[in-house]
Design a protein around this motif. Structure first.
Motif, mmCIF file in Angstrom:
data_model
loop_
_atom_site.group_PDB
_atom_site.id
_atom_site.type_symbol
_atom_site.label_atom_id
_atom_site.label_comp_id
_atom_site.label_asym_id
_atom_site.label_seq_id
_atom_site.Cartn_x
_atom_site.Cartn_y
_atom_site.Cartn_z
ATOM 1 N N TRP A 51 0.837 -1.138 -0.099
ATOM 2 C CA TRP A 51 0.038 0.153 0.019
ATOM 3 C C TRP A 51 0.843 1.346 -0.017
ATOM 4 N N TYR A 52 0.348 2.160 -0.745
ATOM 5 C CA TYR A 52 1.158 3.387 -0.892
ATOM 6 C C TYR A 52 1.092 4.508 0.464
ATOM 7 N N ASN A 53 2.056 4.941 1.039
ATOM 8 C CA ASN A 53 1.857 5.590 2.309
ATOM 9 C C ASN A 53 3.155 6.508 2.223
ATOM 10 N N PRO A 54 3.004 7.780 1.856
ATOM 11 C CA PRO A 54 4.371 8.654 1.677
ATOM 12 C C PRO A 54 4.905 8.831 2.847
ATOM 13 N N TRP A 55 4.425 8.634 4.083
ATOM 14 C CA TRP A 55 5.289 8.699 5.519
ATOM 15 C C TRP A 55 5.978 7.661 5.981
ATOM 16 N N PHE A 56 5.865 6.478 5.162
ATOM 17 C CA PHE A 56 6.493 5.153 5.292
ATOM 18 C C PHE A 56 7.928 5.346 4.544
ATOM 19 N N ALA A 57 9.169 4.850 5.288
ATOM 20 C CA ALA A 57 10.219 5.005 4.591
ATOM 21 C C ALA A 57 10.508 4.766 2.954
ATOM 22 N N SER A 58 9.986 3.581 2.741
ATOM 23 C CA SER A 58 10.137 3.288 1.226
ATOM 24 C C SER A 58 8.965 3.670 0.634
ATOM 25 N N LEU A 59 7.943 4.213 1.142
ATOM 26 C CA LEU A 59 6.643 4.669 0.490
ATOM 27 C C LEU A 59 5.626 3.259 0.135
ATOM 28 N N ALA A 60 5.885 2.286 0.215
ATOM 29 C CA ALA A 60 5.127 1.036 0.220
ATOM 30 C C ALA A 60 5.246 0.551 1.424
ATOM 31 N N ILE A 61 4.137 0.090 1.966
ATOM 32 C CA ILE A 61 3.992 -0.494 3.242
ATOM 33 C C ILE A 61 3.267 -1.797 3.220
#
Length: 282
Positions: free
Chosen positions: A192-202
């Motif tokens: 899932w796309y999450n711009p706050w996660f380090a790799s953007l994909a969580i």
């Protein structure tokens, strides 16, 4: 000898001049643009909000936890996060610091099963007591990865200490899921796309669903994902630093003591050296 020394000196000056020229040449050369990295380009930094435990000016020097908020955060953890994530470093009796009574803690603990052994030494389980810690969701990492399709859900006891700006990070991450993915970012279909996660994909699916009212607050607080994320982030800050308030109280007391001793030392200095400065014996 003089001629040999002169040659050495000239060689040293020449090497020094060559070094300076090389440094200056490198300084004026145009820099190469680093290759474009979509992860860095789209990565977001945590949103900064005011937390009661950070005190005046959100500086973290003073402040206390909001007990009502911690209880709501614990409620969100139990009903949403605990399905995958444990808080194994927290004992049930620690919940009394959140404002729960002794009997309430016993009831909460009894809802969990912990590992034990019977009279024959065989492994078994029993209802938890306040002295026990919250049990692990999975017995080991291999079991956790097998249940989560290869992803490993970390224990959340210290998550806000393990991440930069942890409290704000947890809150922003929980609220940061996006349906629209940038065209220049190749997201795997299983993530899932999450711009706050380090790799953007969580690998973690969106745990807080807008307008779903997943957790019914008993104190009447609006049931919004913003409140859910804020409250559970505060609760996880407490699990990572349960003695935060005591530490701040001790620090302020120590600073006050040092200020008083400094003032008394200055007065003593003035009294002892007053006559000496006037030319009189002390």
């Amino acid at each position: 000898m003089a001629q040999s020394l002169s040659i050495v000196q000239k060689a040293g000056i020449g090497l020094g001049a060559l070094f300076c020229v090389t440094v200056l040449w490198g300084a004026v050369q145009p820099r190469e643009e680093p290759p474009y990295d979509p992860v860095k380009a789209h990565h977001e930094h945590p949103e900064q909000i005011v937390w009661s435990h950070n005190g005046i000016g959100n500086l973290g020097v003073t402040g206390t936890f909001d007990r009502a908020q911690l209880q709501r955060g614990f409620q969100v953890y139990r009903q949403v996060c605990s399905a995958c994530h444990s808080i194994n470093r927290v004992a049930f009796r620690d919940l009394e610091a959140l404002g729960y009574g002794e009997e309430q803690v016993k009831v909460i603990a009894s809802e969990y099963e912990v590992a034990d052994v019977d009279s024959d030494g065989e492994p078994t389980t029993r209802p938890a007591t306040p002295a026990d810690k919250f049990p692990l969701v999975y017995p080991n990492e291999a079991a956790a990865r097998a249940a989560q399709g290869g992803a490993y859900p970390p224990d959340l006891s210290l998550i806000t200490k393990a991440r930069h700006d942890g409290t704000n990070y947890v809150r922003s991450l929980l609220l940061g899921y996006r349906d629209e993915v940038p065209e220049d970012f190749a997201k795997p279909d299983t993530l899932w796309y999450n711009p706050w996660f380090a790799s953007l994909a969580i690998a973690m699916p969106q745990p807080l669903i807008p307008d779903a009212e997943q957790v019914e607050y008993t104190d009447g607080t609006p049931m919004t994902v913003e409140n859910y994320a804020t409250d559970v982030a505060a609760f996880l800050t407490w699990t990572a630093e349960p003695k935060l308030e005591n530490r701040k109280e001790t620090g302020l007391a120590a600073i006050g003591f040092l200020i008083i001793m400094t003032f008394l030392g200055y007065l003593s200095y003035k009294k002892i050296w007053r006559d000496v400065k006037k030319g009189k014996p002390a």
